[in-house]
Design a protein around this motif. Structure first.
Motif, PDB file in Angstrom:
ATOM      1  N   ARG A  14      29.376  -8.848 -18.089  1.00  0.00           N
ATOM      2  CA  ARG A  14      29.406  -9.486 -16.771  1.00  0.00           C
ATOM      3  C   ARG A  14      28.146 -10.329 -16.527  1.00  0.00           C
ATOM      4  O   ARG A  14      28.208 -11.436 -16.004  1.00  0.00           O
ATOM      5  N   LEU A  15      26.988  -9.799 -16.938  1.00  0.00           N
ATOM      6  CA  LEU A  15      25.734 -10.524 -16.769  1.00  0.00           C
ATOM      7  C   LEU A  15      25.688 -11.773 -17.660  1.00  0.00           C
ATOM      8  O   LEU A  15      25.252 -12.850 -17.228  1.00  0.00           O
ATOM      9  N   LEU A  16      26.146 -11.628 -18.900  1.00  0.00           N
ATOM     10  CA  LEU A  16      26.144 -12.770 -19.826  1.00  0.00           C
ATOM     11  C   LEU A  16      27.060 -13.879 -19.331  1.00  0.00           C
ATOM     12  O   LEU A  16      26.767 -15.074 -19.505  1.00  0.00           O
ATOM     13  N   ASN A  17      28.137 -13.486 -18.690  1.00  0.00           N
ATOM     14  CA  ASN A  17      29.092 -14.470 -18.192  1.00  0.00           C
ATOM     15  C   ASN A  17      28.515 -15.305 -17.051  1.00  0.00           C
ATOM     16  O   ASN A  17      28.968 -16.425 -16.795  1.00  0.00           O
ATOM     17  N   THR A  18      27.494 -14.772 -16.358  1.00  0.00           N
ATOM     18  CA  THR A  18      26.862 -15.537 -15.284  1.00  0.00           C
ATOM     19  C   THR A  18      26.046 -16.707 -15.850  1.00  0.00           C
ATOM     20  O   THR A  18      25.773 -17.665 -15.130  1.00  0.00           O
ATOM     21  N   ILE A  19      25.641 -16.600 -17.109  1.00  0.00           N
ATOM     22  CA  ILE A  19      24.916 -17.700 -17.756  1.00  0.00           C
ATOM     23  C   ILE A  19      25.895 -18.716 -18.332  1.00  0.00           C
ATOM     24  O   ILE A  19      25.797 -19.917 -18.087  1.00  0.00           O
ATOM     25  N   SER A  20      26.847 -18.204 -19.111  1.00  0.00           N
ATOM     26  CA  SER A  20      27.829 -19.094 -19.732  1.00  0.00           C
ATOM     27  C   SER A  20      29.044 -18.292 -20.161  1.00  0.00           C
ATOM     28  O   SER A  20      28.905 -17.229 -20.782  1.00  0.00           O
ATOM     29  N   PRO A  21      30.236 -18.790 -19.893  1.00  0.00           N
ATOM     30  CA  PRO A  21      31.458 -18.105 -20.349  1.00  0.00           C
ATOM     31  C   PRO A  21      31.657 -18.223 -21.852  1.00  0.00           C
ATOM     32  O   PRO A  21      32.541 -17.580 -22.422  1.00  0.00           O
ATOM     33  N   ASN A  22      30.820 -19.045 -22.505  1.00  0.00           N
ATOM     34  CA  ASN A  22      30.958 -19.250 -23.948  1.00  0.00           C
ATOM     35  C   ASN A  22      30.132 -18.269 -24.772  1.00  0.00           C
ATOM     36  O   ASN A  22      30.235 -18.259 -26.005  1.00  0.00           O
ATOM     37  N   LEU A  23      29.291 -17.480 -24.105  1.00  0.00           N
ATOM     38  CA  LEU A  23      28.525 -16.482 -24.854  1.00  0.00           C
ATOM     39  C   LEU A  23      29.457 -15.367 -25.331  1.00  0.00           C
ATOM     40  O   LEU A  23      30.350 -14.946 -24.590  1.00  0.00           O
ATOM     41  N   PRO A  24      29.265 -14.885 -26.568  1.00  0.00           N
ATOM     42  CA  PRO A  24      30.166 -13.840 -27.093  1.00  0.00           C
ATOM     43  C   PRO A  24      30.017 -12.526 -26.343  1.00  0.00           C
ATOM     44  O   PRO A  24      28.909 -12.167 -25.923  1.00  0.00           O
ATOM     45  N   ASN A  25      31.123 -11.818 -26.171  1.00  0.00           N
ATOM     46  CA  ASN A  25      31.096 -10.497 -25.556  1.00  0.00           C
ATOM     47  C   ASN A  25      30.430  -9.489 -26.485  1.00  0.00           C
ATOM     48  O   ASN A  25      30.382  -9.668 -27.707  1.00  0.00           O
ATOM     49  N   ILE A  26      29.958  -8.411 -25.900  1.00  0.00           N
ATOM     50  CA  ILE A  26      29.273  -7.371 -26.659  1.00  0.00           C
ATOM     51  C   ILE A  26      30.176  -6.789 -27.741  1.00  0.00           C
ATOM     52  O   ILE A  26      29.741  -6.493 -28.853  1.00  0.00           O
ATOM     53  N   GLU A  27      31.470  -6.623 -27.426  1.00  0.00           N
ATOM     54  CA  GLU A  27      32.376  -5.929 -28.340  1.00  0.00           C
ATOM     55  C   GLU A  27      32.533  -6.622 -29.691  1.00  0.00           C
ATOM     56  O   GLU A  27      32.843  -5.967 -30.690  1.00  0.00           O
ATOM     57  N   ILE A  28      32.333  -7.937 -29.734  1.00  0.00           N
ATOM     58  CA  ILE A  28      32.539  -8.635 -31.006  1.00  0.00           C
ATOM     59  C   ILE A  28      31.231  -8.820 -31.763  1.00  0.00           C
ATOM     60  O   ILE A  28      31.209  -9.440 -32.830  1.00  0.00           O
ATOM     61  N   CYS A  29      30.148  -8.285 -31.225  1.00  0.00           N
ATOM     62  CA  CYS A  29      28.857  -8.386 -31.894  1.00  0.00           C
ATOM     63  C   CYS A  29      28.681  -7.251 -32.902  1.00  0.00           C
ATOM     64  O   CYS A  29      29.404  -6.259 -32.876  1.00  0.00           O
ATOM     65  N   SER A  30      27.700  -7.417 -33.760  1.00  0.00           N
ATOM     66  CA  SER A  30      27.349  -6.387 -34.732  1.00  0.00           C
ATOM     67  C   SER A  30      26.074  -5.691 -34.270  1.00  0.00           C
ATOM     68  O   SER A  30      25.090  -6.357 -33.932  1.00  0.00           O
ATOM     69  N   LEU A  31      26.094  -4.383 -34.238  1.00  0.00           N
ATOM     70  CA  LEU A  31      24.930  -3.615 -33.797  1.00  0.00           C
ATOM     71  C   LEU A  31      23.897  -3.580 -34.922  1.00  0.00           C
ATOM     72  O   LEU A  31      24.156  -3.087 -36.011  1.00  0.00           O
ATOM     73  N   SER A  32      22.709  -4.139 -34.669  1.00  0.00           N
ATOM     74  CA  SER A  32      21.686  -4.216 -35.709  1.00  0.00           C
ATOM     75  C   SER A  32      20.550  -3.224 -35.495  1.00  0.00           C
ATOM     76  O   SER A  32      19.779  -2.966 -36.418  1.00  0.00           O
ATOM     77  N   ARG A  33      20.426  -2.682 -34.284  1.00  0.00           N
ATOM     78  CA  ARG A  33      19.379  -1.682 -34.025  1.00  0.00           C
ATOM     79  C   ARG A  33      19.727  -0.908 -32.772  1.00  0.00           C
ATOM     80  O   ARG A  33      20.275  -1.460 -31.815  1.00  0.00           O
ATOM     81  N   PHE A  34      19.434   0.391 -32.797  1.00  0.00           N
ATOM     82  CA  PHE A  34      19.669   1.238 -31.627  1.00  0.00           C
ATOM     83  C   PHE A  34      18.537   2.255 -31.562  1.00  0.00           C
ATOM     84  O   PHE A  34      18.261   2.945 -32.539  1.00  0.00           O
ATOM     85  N   ASP A  35      17.866   2.321 -30.421  1.00  0.00           N
ATOM     86  CA  ASP A  35      16.733   3.237 -30.266  1.00  0.00           C
ATOM     87  C   ASP A  35      17.128   4.420 -29.395  1.00  0.00           C
ATOM     88  O   ASP A  35      17.645   4.238 -28.276  1.00  0.00           O
ATOM     89  N   TYR A  36      16.887   5.627 -29.901  1.00  0.00           N
ATOM     90  CA  TYR A  36      17.020   6.838 -29.095  1.00  0.00           C
ATOM     91  C   TYR A  36      15.630   7.281 -28.671  1.00  0.00           C
ATOM     92  O   TYR A  36      14.717   7.374 -29.502  1.00  0.00           O
TER      93      TYR A  36
END
Length: 292
Positions: A77-99
């Motif tokens: 929702r936040l990314l869409n406020t910048i541009s509707p052409n930005l890819p959604n999170i679901e189609i991205c590849s997770l490259s790092r996750f911090d616990y």
């Protein structure tokens, strides 16, 4: 659009910070695929604590795991406020996750002492690399006073550090006043790929759905592999346990000798370096004989 142009190793990186207060920073950079070929990459860096409504100014507030499934939707929702052409999170590849785990202590001295003890307890046979500093003149190695950091094959990095001091250095001293030992388990691409297989994950939404289960596994497993899933005791306490135990007389003497060795060295690594590996293993229990 609040874009910043940075050059790193002759490669231009564009940074968009317009959503930073909402927990999202966007990077556009180039990835080298061959010595002469580069492909453009779009990278999202997300801080879930700042995405929660009413929590945008709090850098270190506790992130409630019940919100985990909402993060991809909030981000989209936040990314869409910048541009509707930005890819959604679901189609991205997770490259790092911090616990991250916040360990509340009673004073800054306790935080400092804990970091020192963790550094001293490092076992070089664990397969991890310890972060070491060097004296400017003599190049003599020493432990960092404000952190204990361990890395394994660019797969995972475990860091224990003084959270209050970090915030003060970043001029965020008003956001946190407690004495916190922060433990961070930074999982990189190759390790995340293994976690995807282990927990039967197909996409980022699946990962967030199982984030609690995955986090519990990562923290417990990494502490065990790093050989920090132990109870820390003073040398006197350990000697008392040994003397009052039901060990054979010869075994007691050997174990007390090992306690003496560890107590007289600055770290477990020094003991392993100065004693033969077979001798230390023969004595047994070296990973719990640590002098506080």
């Amino acid at each position: 659009m609040a874009y910043e142009n940075k050059k790193t190793d002759k490669i231009t990186k564009y940074v968009c910070t317009i959503l930073s207060q909402h927990g999202i920073i966007i990077y556009i950079t180039l990835r080298e695929t061959t010595p002469s070929t580069f492909v453009p990459m779009l990278i999202y860096r997300i801080n879930p604590t700042r995405m929660i409504e009413g929590n945008k100014d709090n850098y270190v507030d506790v992130f409630h795991c019940n919100n985990a499934l909402d993060i991809p939707q909030i981000a989209n929702r936040l990314l869409n406020t910048i541009s509707p052409n930005l890819p959604n999170i679901e189609i991205c590849s997770l490259s790092r996750f911090d616990y991250c785990v916040n360990i509340k202590l009673e004073s800054q001295q306790q935080v400092t002492d804990s970091i020192k003890l963790i550094n001293q307890a490092f076992d070089p046979t664990s397969g991890y690399t310890q972060k070491i500093m060097f004296h400017t003149k003599s190049y003599k190695p020493k432990y960092p006073k404000t952190e204990a950091t361990f890395l394994k094959s660019k797969r995972v990095e475990i860091s224990f550090y003084n959270k209050r001091l970090q915030l003060q250095q970043e001029d965020l001293k008003d956001e946190w006043h407690e004495d916190i030992l922060r433990a961070e388990f930074r999982c990189f691409k190759s390790y995340l790929n293994d976690l995807y297989k282990r927990f039967d994950i197909n996409n980022i939404t699946d990962f967030f759905e199982k984030s609690i289960e995955i986090g519990n596994y990562v923290i417990a497993y990494q502490l065990k592999k790093l050989k920090l899933d132990v109870m820390f005791r003073s040398s006197k306490s350990i000697e008392s346990i040994i003397k009052n135990g039901t060990f054979k007389a010869k075994t007691k003497l050997d174990m007390l000798l090992l306690v003496e060795w560890v107590s007289s060295h600055k770290s477990l690594k020094r003991v392993i370096d100065t004693c033969s590996k077979s001798t230390v293993n023969k004595k047994g229990g070296a990973d719990i004989f640590l002098d506080s």
